[in-house]
Design a protein around this motif. Structure first.
Motif, PDB file in Angstrom:
ATOM      1  N   PHE A 134      57.179  25.701  13.628  1.00  0.00           N
ATOM      2  CA  PHE A 134      56.589  26.361  12.466  1.00  0.00           C
ATOM      3  C   PHE A 134      55.430  25.542  11.894  1.00  0.00           C
ATOM      4  CE2 PHE A 134      61.031  28.280  11.685  1.00  0.00           C
ATOM      5  CZ  PHE A 134      60.739  29.338  12.522  1.00  0.00           C
ATOM      6  N   ALA A 135      55.520  24.218  12.010  1.00  0.00           N
ATOM      7  CA  ALA A 135      54.483  23.354  11.442  1.00  0.00           C
ATOM      8  C   ALA A 135      53.222  23.322  12.287  1.00  0.00           C
ATOM      9  CB  ALA A 135      55.031  21.934  11.279  1.00  0.00           C
ATOM     10  N   GLY A 192      60.363  34.337   4.916  1.00  0.00           N
ATOM     11  CA  GLY A 192      60.831  33.014   4.528  1.00  0.00           C
ATOM     12  C   GLY A 192      62.284  32.759   4.878  1.00  0.00           C
ATOM     13  N   TRP A 193      63.045  33.800   5.169  1.00  0.00           N
ATOM     14  CA  TRP A 193      64.450  33.619   5.523  1.00  0.00           C
ATOM     15  C   TRP A 193      64.614  32.863   6.837  1.00  0.00           C
ATOM     16  CZ3 TRP A 193      68.129  34.112   2.121  1.00  0.00           C
ATOM     17  CH2 TRP A 193      67.962  34.974   1.035  1.00  0.00           C
ATOM     18  N   LEU A 194      63.572  32.808   7.642  1.00  0.00           N
ATOM     19  CA  LEU A 194      63.641  32.046   8.891  1.00  0.00           C
ATOM     20  C   LEU A 194      63.759  30.542   8.631  1.00  0.00           C
ATOM     21  CD1 LEU A 194      61.036  33.904  11.134  1.00  0.00           C
ATOM     22  CD2 LEU A 194      63.526  33.930  11.346  1.00  0.00           C
ATOM     23  N   ALA A 195      63.562  30.124   7.380  1.00  0.00           N
ATOM     24  CA  ALA A 195      63.727  28.710   7.044  1.00  0.00           C
ATOM     25  C   ALA A 195      65.157  28.237   7.319  1.00  0.00           C
ATOM     26  CB  ALA A 195      63.364  28.474   5.580  1.00  0.00           C
ATOM     27  N   ILE A 196      66.103  29.173   7.378  1.00  0.00           N
ATOM     28  CA  ILE A 196      67.494  28.813   7.683  1.00  0.00           C
ATOM     29  C   ILE A 196      67.575  28.120   9.040  1.00  0.00           C
ATOM     30  CG2 ILE A 196      69.801  29.756   8.118  1.00  0.00           C
ATOM     31  CD1 ILE A 196      69.139  31.995   6.154  1.00  0.00           C
ATOM     32  N   LEU A 197      66.709  28.517   9.979  1.00  0.00           N
ATOM     33  CA  LEU A 197      66.727  27.915  11.313  1.00  0.00           C
ATOM     34  C   LEU A 197      66.443  26.416  11.255  1.00  0.00           C
ATOM     35  CD1 LEU A 197      64.743  30.609  13.354  1.00  0.00           C
ATOM     36  CD2 LEU A 197      67.229  30.296  13.249  1.00  0.00           C
ATOM     37  N   CYS A 198      65.671  25.995  10.272  1.00  0.00           N
ATOM     38  CA  CYS A 198      65.284  24.586  10.178  1.00  0.00           C
ATOM     39  C   CYS A 198      66.434  23.687   9.756  1.00  0.00           C
ATOM     40  CB  CYS A 198      64.122  24.437   9.199  1.00  0.00           C
ATOM     41  SG  CYS A 198      62.629  25.358   9.675  1.00  0.00           S
ATOM     42  N   LEU A 221      58.319  24.581   0.629  1.00  0.00           N
ATOM     43  CA  LEU A 221      57.173  24.367   1.509  1.00  0.00           C
ATOM     44  C   LEU A 221      57.367  25.077   2.855  1.00  0.00           C
ATOM     45  CD1 LEU A 221      54.495  22.973   2.198  1.00  0.00           C
ATOM     46  CD2 LEU A 221      55.817  20.972   2.910  1.00  0.00           C
ATOM     47  N   ILE A 222      58.564  24.982   3.414  1.00  0.00           N
ATOM     48  CA  ILE A 222      58.832  25.649   4.692  1.00  0.00           C
ATOM     49  C   ILE A 222      58.712  27.164   4.541  1.00  0.00           C
ATOM     50  CG2 ILE A 222      60.613  26.096   6.423  1.00  0.00           C
ATOM     51  CD1 ILE A 222      61.636  23.263   5.941  1.00  0.00           C
ATOM     52  N   VAL A 223      59.195  27.694   3.425  1.00  0.00           N
ATOM     53  CA  VAL A 223      59.092  29.135   3.176  1.00  0.00           C
ATOM     54  C   VAL A 223      57.625  29.552   3.090  1.00  0.00           C
ATOM     55  CG1 VAL A 223      59.535  30.950   1.486  1.00  0.00           C
ATOM     56  CG2 VAL A 223      61.352  29.353   2.100  1.00  0.00           C
ATOM     57  N   ARG A 224      56.811  28.785   2.369  1.00  0.00           N
ATOM     58  CA  ARG A 224      55.387  29.114   2.255  1.00  0.00           C
ATOM     59  C   ARG A 224      54.674  28.961   3.594  1.00  0.00           C
ATOM     60  NH1 ARG A 224      55.777  25.678  -2.100  1.00  0.00           N
ATOM     61  NH2 ARG A 224      54.220  24.253  -1.213  1.00  0.00           N
ATOM     62  N   ARG A 225      55.098  27.992   4.406  1.00  0.00           N
ATOM     63  CA  ARG A 225      54.517  27.820   5.747  1.00  0.00           C
ATOM     64  C   ARG A 225      54.829  29.030   6.619  1.00  0.00           C
ATOM     65  NH1 ARG A 225      51.894  26.247  10.104  1.00  0.00           N
ATOM     66  NH2 ARG A 225      50.447  27.520   8.928  1.00  0.00           N
ATOM     67  N   LEU A 226      56.039  29.558   6.509  1.00  0.00           N
ATOM     68  CA  LEU A 226      56.403  30.763   7.250  1.00  0.00           C
ATOM     69  C   LEU A 226      55.587  31.957   6.769  1.00  0.00           C
ATOM     70  CD1 LEU A 226      60.257  30.196   7.357  1.00  0.00           C
ATOM     71  CD2 LEU A 226      58.778  30.339   9.355  1.00  0.00           C
ATOM     72  N   TYR A 247      57.072  22.860  -7.016  1.00  0.00           N
ATOM     73  CA  TYR A 247      58.413  22.293  -6.800  1.00  0.00           C
ATOM     74  C   TYR A 247      59.404  23.359  -6.317  1.00  0.00           C
ATOM     75  CZ  TYR A 247      62.423  19.226  -7.564  1.00  0.00           C
ATOM     76  OH  TYR A 247      63.545  18.460  -7.380  1.00  0.00           O
ATOM     77  N   VAL A 248      59.394  24.512  -6.945  1.00  0.00           N
ATOM     78  CA  VAL A 248      60.271  25.612  -6.529  1.00  0.00           C
ATOM     79  C   VAL A 248      59.442  26.881  -6.308  1.00  0.00           C
ATOM     80  CG1 VAL A 248      62.429  24.754  -7.507  1.00  0.00           C
ATOM     81  CG2 VAL A 248      60.833  26.003  -8.966  1.00  0.00           C
ATOM     82  N   ASN A 249      58.254  26.715  -5.752  1.00  0.00           N
ATOM     83  CA  ASN A 249      57.369  27.853  -5.512  1.00  0.00           C
ATOM     84  C   ASN A 249      57.650  28.421  -4.119  1.00  0.00           C
ATOM     85  OD1 ASN A 249      55.314  29.717  -5.388  1.00  0.00           O
ATOM     86  ND2 ASN A 249      53.706  28.204  -5.031  1.00  0.00           N
ATOM     87  N   PHE A 250      58.338  29.554  -4.075  1.00  0.00           N
ATOM     88  CA  PHE A 250      58.689  30.196  -2.811  1.00  0.00           C
ATOM     89  C   PHE A 250      57.762  31.375  -2.489  1.00  0.00           C
ATOM     90  CE2 PHE A 250      62.509  28.164  -4.374  1.00  0.00           C
ATOM     91  CZ  PHE A 250      62.967  27.496  -3.257  1.00  0.00           C
ATOM     92  N   SER A 251      56.671  31.502  -3.225  1.00  0.00           N
ATOM     93  CA  SER A 251      55.710  32.573  -2.975  1.00  0.00           C
ATOM     94  C   SER A 251      54.396  31.968  -2.511  1.00  0.00           C
ATOM     95  CB  SER A 251      55.493  33.408  -4.243  1.00  0.00           C
ATOM     96  OG  SER A 251      54.972  32.593  -5.284  1.00  0.00           O
TER      97      SER A 251
END
Length: 235
Positions: free
Chosen positions: A214-215, A195-201, A183-188, A115-119
């Motif tokens: 990214f997907a 993962g900071w590139l998730a801001i672009l989304c 999920l977007i952070v883990r995909r990056l 749910y909040v897994n950014f690693s």
């Protein structure tokens, strides 16, 4: 660390280990120290790396390997006063339950354990599985809300707003925004990017295009600083 094999698919080249610390670890064929046959219930030693096991070595294979004299080596005797090694590890070792790589399983874990897994890393299948069932859930929420509004007469009866529909829509998005970001952070991470590139989304006009790009990019080959290759990925 010691652990027990919960599942290993030789054709797909991935499996799961229940560690002595009570956690479950994924592994792939390349995480084995050497080519070996593993089966459910085998005891192994491994090096934990986040939620991934590496450097896996079968204790059974080591204990039954021939000694110098040609006879099988006897198992090492336990030290005096030490407790015997447990037969099973992990909370789910008794039923052998293993994490699935199905679309629904990815979605469900995204709403629970991740749910909040950014690693760690998320493969393309995990991203699209979450996207598929999230969209289905959104359609269901809108449908239920619209039906409730129609039954109350808020839409056809001249009501100003479809209160229930917009309420369910907002609640659904609010409850799933954190899993989406994680999920977007883990995909990056899976692409070898920060993962900071998730801001672009989440930027106007370019956010949807960035998310799609990214997907669609394949998994980065080999381990990176965010972890090993996700289970089930064929490189």
């Amino acid at each position: 660390m010691r652990g027990e094999v919960l599942h290993y698919d030789e054709q797909q080249g991935f499996g799961f280990i229940a560690g002595a610390d009570g956690k479950r670890y994924t592994f792939a064929r390349e995480d084995l120290r050497r080519e070996m046959a593993l089966a459910r219930g085998d005891e192994v030693e491994f090096q934990p790396n986040g939620d991934r096991a590496s450097g896996i070595f079968s204790i059974r294979a080591r204990m039954t390997s021939p000694a110098r004299g040609g006879s099988p080596a006897a198992p090492a005797a336990p030290l005096p006063g030490s407790a015997p090694a447990p037969a099973h590890f992990g909370r789910n070792a008794e039923n052998g339950t293993a994490q699935s790589t199905g679309l629904w399983s990815y979605f469900w874990r995204g709403l629970t354990t991740n749910y909040v897994n950014f690693s760690g890393r998320a493969r393309r299948k995990e991203f699209w599985g979450f996207c598929l069932f999230w969209t289905i859930g959104l359609v269901v929420a809108i449908g239920v809300g619209l039906s409730a509004d129609l039954s109350r007469g808020d839409v056809e009866g001249g009501g100003d707003e479809s209160i229930v529909m917009f309420g369910l829509f907002g609640l659904y998005v609010l409850l799933t925004i954190l899993p989406w970001i994680a999920l977007i952070v883990r995909r990056l991470h899976d692409l070898g990017l920060t993962g900071w590139l998730a801001i672009l989304c989440f930027l106007p006009y370019v956010g949807g295009l960035a998310t799609l790009v990214f997907a669609l990019i394949p998994t980065q080959a080999g381990d990176n600083k965010w972890g090993p290759v996700p289970a089930g990925v064929r490189l």
